[in-house]
Design an enzyme around this catalytic site. Structure first.
Site, mmCIF file in Angstrom:
data_model
loop_
_atom_site.group_PDB
_atom_site.id
_atom_site.type_symbol
_atom_site.label_atom_id
_atom_site.label_comp_id
_atom_site.label_asym_id
_atom_site.label_seq_id
_atom_site.Cartn_x
_atom_site.Cartn_y
_atom_site.Cartn_z
ATOM 1 N N ASP A 42 2.184 7.088 -0.113
ATOM 2 C CA ASP A 42 3.534 6.951 -0.665
ATOM 3 C C ASP A 42 3.368 6.565 -2.126
ATOM 4 O OD1 ASP A 42 6.360 6.156 -1.099
ATOM 5 O OD2 ASP A 42 6.496 6.400 1.065
ATOM 6 N N HIS A 101 2.787 9.412 -3.880
ATOM 7 C CA HIS A 101 4.050 9.969 -4.358
ATOM 8 C C HIS A 101 4.243 9.678 -5.849
ATOM 9 C CE1 HIS A 101 6.069 10.134 -0.100
ATOM 10 N NE2 HIS A 101 4.916 10.768 -0.171
#
Ligand SMILES: *[C@@H]1O[C@H](CO)[C@@H](O)[C@H](O)[C@H]1NC(C)=O
Ligand SMILES: *[C@@H]1O[C@H](CO)[C@@H](O)[C@H](O)[C@H]1NC(C)=O
Ligand SMILES: *[C@@H]1O[C@H](CO)[C@@H](O)[C@H](O)[C@H]1NC(C)=O
Ligand SMILES: *[C@@H]1O[C@H](CO)[C@@H](O)[C@H](O)[C@H]1NC(C)=O
Ligand SMILES: *[C@@H]1O[C@H](CO)[C@@H](O)[C@H](O)[C@H]1NC(C)=O
Ligand SMILES: *[C@@H]1O[C@H](CO)[C@@H](O)[C@H](O)[C@H]1NC(C)=O
Ligand SMILES: *[C@@H]1O[C@H](CO)[C@@H](O)[C@H](O)[C@H]1NC(C)=O
Length: 381
Positions: free
Chosen positions: A202, A225
């Site tokens: 993430d 991310h």
């Protein structure tokens, strides 16, 4: 008889002296404490040490087993010299029921570290669940129960430095998202995260509401991310500030995003300001969206047009960002209508797509800087 009495008395005196010496020893030792594994849950001794010692050292070769959650808030002027490993015991049922609940985006965490002037350094390993495999197990199981996020949250702290940290948090499942943020900075000021290697699923680092004066440098992020501001302006009635953030010298590989700002638009959302953010010296490789502003986050274009974001974005610089994306869109700077983004500068963007010409997308923004011409719809001239 008298002698018999004397001996215990002497013993008492001797023991008393020993006790005093021990007490003196403790006071002297208070400035620096070195921990070794106790063979059970090391969380209590680590908590005790961090509360009572200025410097707590976990030496190289030492692995402390953290089997219960740790609340290390309210500290000030503490140093944790992590040369060895903190290994979170892979006991999923325990953690699922015993994390600290963080109302913001309903996250949970099991190590709260907060206060003023805390340094966590030493080049050791903060090991999510022991072995990488165990960590992967945790992530896939948490994903399976649609559970809370795994996160290192810097929450309501002031003056925190992370240096030489490695985070490995890989989900081996290709199906489930893994909420394995490297760091979230929330309601915190004066934070530095540097010289670290992150393999996760993430955000590598995310600047959440009220992250101010944050420096992120020399990170090598894989599988993440990206370095993200936000998402902001999600909750009605809340005002979110992210101000004075510099992220530079970042290697970003196999990631969804490189440098990103995301804010909600639409009805029943919050508001805020993102101001003075500089992303520079990024090298990206196989990144879906190397440069991103999304001011209509989670909002359809029509709804965004009707209800533009109330999180204003100002004084943003994307400088010296180079490398290759994974798809054709190398930059997407999409603002809400009605002038919600101002003073957005793009310099020295050297981004290419794996094949074909790269797309530089933008909307509702006037860009400045020497790379503005790459965005024909949005350049000043
Ligand atoms: C953590 O400890 C602090 C200080 O001891 C306390 O005020 C706070 O409520 C604790 N937080 C949680 C979530 O237990
Ligand atoms: C997950 O992937 C990593 C990296 O490829 C590998 O080292 C690890 O063994 C895998 N874990 C499991 C449980 O398959
Ligand atoms: C952020 O800080 C501002 C100003 O101090 C405050 O009004 C706001 O409530 C804070 N927002 C959050 C999410 O903490
Ligand atoms: C941001 O930096 C400027 C200039 O140093 C300073 O005046 C301002 O107070 C900072 N903002 C915050 C929220 O600390
Ligand atoms: C912008 O933020 C940086 C820290 O990231 C700070 O050094 C600088 O003073 C700020 N500039 C302004 C004009 O606030
Ligand atoms: C651009 O970024 C790269 C990678 O971090 C760095 O090596 C280079 O020195 C930077 N160029 C400038 C002009 O700062
Ligand atoms: C842009 O990047 C390519 C490699 O991706 C490199 O060959 C070229 O020299 C770079 N151009 C500039 C102006 O830095």
């Amino acid at each position: 008889m008298k002698n018999g009495m004397l001996v215990p008395t002497l013993k008492k005196i001797l023991l008393g002296t020993a006790a005093i010496l021990t007490a003196v020893g403790r006071i002297a030792a208070q400035r620096g404490c070195t921990l070794s594994a106790q063979g059970g849950d090391d969380a209590p001794q680590l908590l005790r040490a961090v509360r009572s010692c200025d410097t707590t050292r976990i030496p190289k070769g030492t692995t402390l087993n953290i089997a219960t959650r740790m609340n290390m808030t309210g500290l000030s002027n503490k140093k944790i010299q992590l040369e060895g490993t903190l290994r979170f015991n892979p006991d999923l049922p325990y953690w699922t029921g015993n994390g600290f609940f963080i109302p913001f985006q309903t996250q949970i965490t099991f190590w709260l570290l907060g206060g003023e002037n805390i340094v966590l350094t030493g080049g050791g390993t903060l090991d999510g669940a022991g072995q990488q495999q165990m960590y992967s197990l945790r992530i896939s199981q948490w994903s399976m129960v649609n559970g809370p996020e795994w996160t290192n949250l810097i929450n309501e702290a002031n003056g925190v430095v992370y240096n030489n940290i490695r985070i490995t948090a890989v989900s081996n499942s290709s199906h489930n998202p893994a909420n394995t943020d490297g760091w979230n900075v929330y309601r915190s000021n004066d934070v530095t995260i540097k010289n670290s290697v992150i393999v996760n699923g993430d955000d590598c680092v995310a600047f959440k509401p009220n992250a101010t004066n944050v420096l992120v440098e020399n990170l090598d992020c894989t599988g993440s991310h990206g370095i993200s501001v936000g998402s902001l302006g999600q909750f009605p009635g809340m005002f979110d500030i992210v101000q004075n953030v510099t992220a530079h010298n970042i290697k970003m590989s196999d990631a969804q995003n490189g440098a990103r700002i995301k804010a909600w638009a639409g009805q029943n959302v919050g508001s805020g300001i993102v101001q003075n953010i500089t992303f520079s010296n990024f090298v990206v490789s196989n990144v879906d969206h190397p440069v991103v502003i999304d001011q209509c986050y989670m909002t359809s274009a029509s709804e965004c047009a009707q209800f533009p974001s109330n999180t204003f974005i100002e004084d943003i610089v994307f400088r010296n960002i180079s490398g290759v994306s994974s798809g054709s869109t190398v930059a997407s700077l999409n603002c809400s209508p009605d002038g919600r983004c101002t003073n957005i500068e793009v310099d020295d963007l050297n981004l290419s797509a794996p094949s074909g010409p790269p797309d530089f997308e933008c909307s509702n923004v006037v860009l400045s800087g020497d790379s503005a011409e790459l965005f024909p719809e949005c350049s000043e001239t």
